[in-house]
Motif scaffolding. Structure first.
Motif, PDB file in Angstrom:
ATOM      1  N   ARG A 188       0.565  -1.089   0.004  1.00 29.33           N
ATOM      2  CA  ARG A 188       0.018   0.253  -0.008  1.00 29.33           C
ATOM      3  C   ARG A 188       0.693   1.112   0.232  1.00 29.33           C
ATOM      4  O   ARG A 188       0.384   2.434  -0.358  1.00 29.33           O
ATOM      5  N   GLU A 189       2.059   1.167   0.649  1.00 28.43           N
ATOM      6  CA  GLU A 189       2.948   2.353   0.596  1.00 28.43           C
ATOM      7  C   GLU A 189       4.153   2.285  -0.282  1.00 28.43           C
ATOM      8  O   GLU A 189       5.224   2.869  -0.057  1.00 28.43           O
ATOM      9  N   ALA A 190       4.349   1.354  -0.960  1.00 29.48           N
ATOM     10  CA  ALA A 190       5.392   0.770  -1.764  1.00 29.48           C
ATOM     11  C   ALA A 190       5.109   1.375  -3.430  1.00 29.48           C
ATOM     12  O   ALA A 190       3.898   1.575  -3.655  1.00 29.48           O
ATOM     13  N   GLY A 191       6.312   1.621  -4.193  1.00 30.12           N
ATOM     14  CA  GLY A 191       6.147   1.827  -5.657  1.00 30.12           C
ATOM     15  C   GLY A 191       6.446   0.345  -6.253  1.00 30.12           C
ATOM     16  O   GLY A 191       5.931   0.386  -7.625  1.00 30.12           O
ATOM     17  N   LEU A 192       6.982  -0.482  -5.665  1.00 31.40           N
ATOM     18  CA  LEU A 192       7.343  -1.793  -6.381  1.00 31.40           C
ATOM     19  C   LEU A 192       7.868  -2.892  -5.505  1.00 31.40           C
ATOM     20  O   LEU A 192       8.440  -2.532  -4.527  1.00 31.40           O
ATOM     21  N   HIS A 237      -0.999  -3.792  -4.004  1.00 28.28           N
ATOM     22  CA  HIS A 237      -1.729  -2.649  -4.690  1.00 28.28           C
ATOM     23  C   HIS A 237      -0.879  -1.646  -5.233  1.00 28.28           C
ATOM     24  O   HIS A 237      -1.078  -0.639  -5.339  1.00 28.28           O
ATOM     25  N   CYS A 238       0.418  -2.307  -5.685  1.00 26.42           N
ATOM     26  CA  CYS A 238       1.292  -1.529  -6.395  1.00 26.42           C
ATOM     27  C   CYS A 238       1.996  -2.683  -7.329  1.00 26.42           C
ATOM     28  O   CYS A 238       1.634  -3.805  -7.242  1.00 26.42           O
ATOM     29  N   PRO A 239       2.588  -2.244  -8.403  1.00 26.34           N
ATOM     30  CA  PRO A 239       3.299  -3.043  -9.256  1.00 26.34           C
ATOM     31  C   PRO A 239       4.204  -4.126  -8.718  1.00 26.34           C
ATOM     32  O   PRO A 239       4.853  -3.947  -7.555  1.00 26.34           O
ATOM     33  N   VAL A 240       4.136  -5.421  -9.048  1.00 23.14           N
ATOM     34  CA  VAL A 240       4.981  -6.453  -8.547  1.00 23.14           C
ATOM     35  C   VAL A 240       5.857  -7.053  -9.326  1.00 23.14           C
ATOM     36  O   VAL A 240       5.446  -7.400 -10.753  1.00 23.14           O
TER      37      VAL A 240
END
Length: 300
Positions: free
Chosen positions: A256-260, A288-291
């Motif tokens: 939720r608070e990461a960019g990748l 919730h962010c790119p993986v």
């Protein structure tokens, strides 16, 4: 169809189909290619034969890219075949393969479709799955926003995965959080305590000395895995975290608070098949962010 391995630099390859999901992936891939200084290959896989009409999807995407502008070379490809096979072929020799969470007709509540599952287990380079808008974390700054979150299982995660996470943090100019999750063994007191009132689970007991030693050992093992990479990339701020709990759930919450988010997939034996690990599969479904799913070199 051109083989991307002949490009002078390793490209970023992105699959598009005209859906909003794929256009989000396109924007992320283009921003990332610009961060890396790599060319971008935009690929729309078509059914039928090469004798068909010009590709209207790529024509529309080309207009979108031209209107946005770009600082790296962009090439357009329209191979024929199944989506997973054609994208995997395009990704040979690529730096990254990027896809959206779903194509046309996908379910908005899930991140990963069947093509993404296949590529996550078989792509020849790291695969990045970009979530659709309904699941994406609200971060400012596009593809460069938010820290890199590495899921590190100290006894299983291959070196290639850790190196990828450090390089991603370096090129994005963001901190790297390395998260190792483990489960405390059940305590005898918790097993013997009777629930009161009936059917209620008793509150957890504080960690005993044995559990604290397990925590300290996990921290030592994590530091041992991270130190060689941190020495090679001293510019990357590393935030090592060891937490009790389910690894996939911790990573999904951290997304939720990461960019990748960066996870590994199981090593492939040269004569064996490959299965996507349960942690990577769950993170791909729920993040919730790119993986990024990073392959390791096969074992002999």
């Amino acid at each position: 169809m051109n083989d991307t391995s002949t490009a002078p630099e390793q490209p970023v390859v992105v699959g598009v189909d005209g859906s909003q999901h794929s256009l989000r992936a396109l924007e992320w891939a283009l921003s990332t290619a610009e961060h890396l200084g790599s060319p971008l290959v935009v690929t729309h896989v078509r059914s039928g034969t090469a004798l068909g009409p010009p590709d209207p999807v790529l024509n529309a995407v080309r207009i979108i890219v031209d209107e946005r502008g770009h600082r790296v070379p962009v090439r357009y490809e329209s191979p024929y075949g199944t989506v997973a096979d054609a994208l995997a072929s395009q990704a040979r020799g690529a730096r990254l393969l990027v896809t959206g969470s779903r194509g046309h007709g996908g379910f908005a509540t899930l991140l990963l479709g069947s093509t993404g599952r296949t590529l996550a287990a078989s792509a020849p380079c790291p695969l990045v799955v970009v979530p659709h808008e309904a699941r994406a974390a609200a971060l400012e700054g596009g593809a460069g926003a938010g820290r890199v979150l590495l899921g590190l299982q100290t006894d299983e995660t291959p070196d290639e995965v850790i190196a990828f996470a450090f390089e991603a943090a370096h090129h994005r100019g963001v901190p790297l959080r390395a998260m190792t999750a483990f489960r405390f063994p059940p305590q005898m007191g918790a097993l013997l305590a009777a629930p009161s009132p009936a059917l209620q689970v008793p509150p957890p007991l504080p960690p005993d000395e044995g559990s604290q030693e397990l925590l300290r050992e996990a921290e030592r093992e994590q530091a041992g895995r991270l130190t060689p990479f941190a020495k090679r990339r001293p510019d990357v701020e590393v935030d090592p975290v060891v937490v009790p709990g389910h690894a996939a759930g911790r990573l999904v919450e951290g997304s939720r608070e990461a960019g990748l988010v960066v996870v590994g997939r199981h090593r492939r034996h040269r004569l064996g098949s490959l299965l996507l690990g349960s942690v990577a599969h769950e993170v791909l479904r729920e993040a919730h962010c790119p993986v990024a799913v990073v392959p390791a070199e096969p074992l002999d």
